[in-house]
Design an enzyme around this catalytic site. Structure first.
Site, mmCIF file in Angstrom:
data_model
loop_
_atom_site.group_PDB
_atom_site.id
_atom_site.type_symbol
_atom_site.label_atom_id
_atom_site.label_comp_id
_atom_site.label_asym_id
_atom_site.label_seq_id
_atom_site.Cartn_x
_atom_site.Cartn_y
_atom_site.Cartn_z
ATOM 1 N N TRP A 187 0.868 -1.180 0.000
ATOM 2 C CA TRP A 187 0.000 0.000 0.000
ATOM 3 C C TRP A 187 0.901 1.225 0.000
ATOM 4 O O TRP A 187 1.884 1.250 0.739
ATOM 5 C CB TRP A 187 -0.903 -0.026 1.232
ATOM 6 C CG TRP A 187 -2.054 0.907 1.122
ATOM 7 C CD1 TRP A 187 -2.139 2.150 1.657
ATOM 8 C CD2 TRP A 187 -3.269 0.688 0.429
ATOM 9 N NE1 TRP A 187 -3.335 2.731 1.339
ATOM 10 C CE2 TRP A 187 -4.068 1.840 0.578
ATOM 11 C CE3 TRP A 187 -3.776 -0.381 -0.322
ATOM 12 C CZ2 TRP A 187 -5.328 1.958 0.026
ATOM 13 C CZ3 TRP A 187 -5.035 -0.255 -0.867
ATOM 14 C CH2 TRP A 187 -5.793 0.898 -0.693
ATOM 15 N N GLU A 217 -0.276 -5.744 8.246
ATOM 16 C CA GLU A 217 0.311 -7.068 8.047
ATOM 17 C C GLU A 217 1.795 -7.133 8.379
ATOM 18 O O GLU A 217 2.378 -8.218 8.452
ATOM 19 C CB GLU A 217 0.067 -7.531 6.606
ATOM 20 C CG GLU A 217 -1.386 -7.830 6.295
ATOM 21 C CD GLU A 217 -2.244 -6.597 6.054
ATOM 22 O OE1 GLU A 217 -3.476 -6.694 6.226
ATOM 23 O OE2 GLU A 217 -1.697 -5.524 5.700
ATOM 24 N N CYS A 252 3.654 2.946 4.869
ATOM 25 C CA CYS A 252 3.334 4.365 4.777
ATOM 26 C C CYS A 252 1.827 4.518 4.965
ATOM 27 O O CYS A 252 1.043 3.984 4.179
ATOM 28 C CB CYS A 252 3.763 4.931 3.430
ATOM 29 S SG CYS A 252 3.310 6.662 3.209
ATOM 30 N N VAL A 253 1.468 5.222 6.027
ATOM 31 C CA VAL A 253 0.063 5.459 6.330
ATOM 32 C C VAL A 253 -0.176 6.960 6.218
ATOM 33 O O VAL A 253 0.461 7.746 6.929
ATOM 34 C CB VAL A 253 -0.306 4.947 7.737
ATOM 35 C CG1 VAL A 253 -1.804 5.039 7.963
ATOM 36 C CG2 VAL A 253 0.191 3.517 7.952
ATOM 37 N N ASP A 261 -9.855 10.897 5.744
ATOM 38 C CA ASP A 261 -11.020 11.546 6.351
ATOM 39 C C ASP A 261 -11.692 10.711 7.435
ATOM 40 O O ASP A 261 -12.679 11.145 8.018
ATOM 41 C CB ASP A 261 -12.057 11.859 5.267
ATOM 42 C CG ASP A 261 -11.537 12.874 4.272
ATOM 43 O OD1 ASP A 261 -10.694 13.700 4.651
ATOM 44 O OD2 ASP A 261 -11.981 12.821 3.104
ATOM 45 N N THR A 262 -11.187 9.508 7.696
ATOM 46 C CA THR A 262 -11.818 8.630 8.679
ATOM 47 C C THR A 262 -10.808 8.252 9.760
ATOM 48 O O THR A 262 -9.599 8.469 9.599
ATOM 49 C CB THR A 262 -12.325 7.339 8.008
ATOM 50 O OG1 THR A 262 -11.194 6.564 7.600
ATOM 51 C CG2 THR A 262 -13.213 7.655 6.803
ATOM 52 N N HIS A 272 -9.609 5.506 10.310
ATOM 53 C CA HIS A 272 -8.809 4.354 9.863
ATOM 54 C C HIS A 272 -7.316 4.599 10.082
ATOM 55 O O HIS A 272 -6.594 3.699 10.511
ATOM 56 C CB HIS A 272 -9.110 4.068 8.387
ATOM 57 C CG HIS A 272 -8.378 2.882 7.845
ATOM 58 N ND1 HIS A 272 -8.721 1.595 8.177
ATOM 59 C CD2 HIS A 272 -7.327 2.795 6.984
ATOM 60 C CE1 HIS A 272 -7.906 0.757 7.550
ATOM 61 N NE2 HIS A 272 -7.054 1.466 6.822
ATOM 62 N N PHE A 292 11.446 -0.097 13.007
ATOM 63 C CA PHE A 292 10.172 0.498 12.608
ATOM 64 C C PHE A 292 10.409 1.551 11.531
ATOM 65 O O PHE A 292 10.867 2.652 11.810
ATOM 66 C CB PHE A 292 9.521 1.136 13.838
ATOM 67 C CG PHE A 292 8.119 1.609 13.635
ATOM 68 C CD1 PHE A 292 7.062 0.727 13.726
ATOM 69 C CD2 PHE A 292 7.849 2.941 13.383
ATOM 70 C CE1 PHE A 292 5.758 1.157 13.563
ATOM 71 C CE2 PHE A 292 6.545 3.385 13.214
ATOM 72 C CZ PHE A 292 5.499 2.493 13.303
ATOM 73 N N ARG A 310 10.192 12.269 2.861
ATOM 74 C CA ARG A 310 10.902 11.357 3.747
ATOM 75 C C ARG A 310 11.352 10.078 3.049
ATOM 76 O O ARG A 310 11.993 9.231 3.657
ATOM 77 C CB ARG A 310 9.999 11.015 4.940
ATOM 78 C CG ARG A 310 9.826 12.199 5.867
ATOM 79 C CD ARG A 310 8.572 12.084 6.731
ATOM 80 N NE ARG A 310 8.485 13.212 7.654
ATOM 81 C CZ ARG A 310 8.060 14.429 7.326
ATOM 82 N NH1 ARG A 310 7.686 14.689 6.072
ATOM 83 N NH2 ARG A 310 8.015 15.396 8.226
#
Length: 162
Positions: A29, A66, A88-89, A93-94, A96, A121, A135
Site C-alpha cells: 500500500w 500485516e 506508509c500510512v 477523512d476517517t 482508519h 520500525f 521522507r
C-alpha cells in the site's frame, strides 16, 4: 527520527557486523513510498558491506497492519539478525489512519519487547503524500536509509551484550 533531527543518527555505522543478515518486509500500500524506503535501506546496507543477493531478503505484504505478522514469521525463521519493516500510512477523512497506526506500532513494539531480534520500525505516518515523498528520498532524506543504520546499530548492540 524526528524531521528536525534529520541525519542526526550516530555516524561511524559504515561497516556492518560480520555475517549480518537482514530481512525487509515492505507494505505494498502506497508502494511509491514504501519501495523508495526499501531501496534506501538496501543501498545503505550494501554500502555497509552486506551482499544484497545473500545477506538481504525482501518480502512484500499487502499493508502496514500485516507488517507485524510478517516480522513475527521472519523472526521465527531464525535466519536473520534484524528485521526492518516499511509502510506508509497517510491520514484520510476517517479514523482508519489512527487504527492502522496504533495496530502496527503496538505490534512492532511487542515484538521488540518479546523477541531476541530487533525489528526496526520504518513506517511513515504522515498527513499527506508530500510529507511521505519528502521522507522517502526527497527534501528530508530517506528514512529507509536511517532504518538500515538503526538495524546495523542494533545488531552491533545485541552482539555486544551476548
Amino acid at each position: 527520527m524526528a524531521t528536525n533531527l534529520k541525519n542526526a543518527a550516530p555516524k561511524g555505522l559504515t561497516k556492518a557486523p560480520e555475517d549480518m543478515r537482514v530481512a525487509i518486509a515492505t507494505a505494498q500500500w502506497n508502494s511509491e513510498i514504501t519501495h523508495a524506503l526499501q531501496r534506501g535501506a538496501i543501498e545503505t546496507l550494501t554500502a555497509a558491506g552486506l551482499d544484497p543477493d545473500k545477506d538481504i531478503d525482501c518480502y512484500a505484504v499487502p499493508g502496514a497492519v500485516e507488517l507485524t505478522f510478517a516480522a513475527s514469521q521472519l523472526i521465527e525463521a531464525s535466519q536473520y539478525d534484524a528485521v526492518i519493516v516499511f509502510g506508509c500510512v497517510i491520514r484520510g477523512d476517517t479514523p482508519h489512519f489512527d487504527y492502522v497506526c496504533q495496530s502496527v506500532t503496538q505490534g512492532i513494539t511487542a515484538l521488540n519487547a518479546d523477541c531476541d531480534i530487533p525489528v526496526i520500525f520504518g513506517v511513515l505516518t504522515v498527513e499527506n503524500q508530500q510529507q511521505a515523498l519528502d521522507r522517502a528520498g526527497g527534501a528530508l532524506g530517506n528514512k529507509g536509509s536511517e532504518a538500515a543504520e538503526a538495524a546495523i546499530a542494533m545488531v552491533q548492540f545485541a552482539r555486544s551484550v551476548k
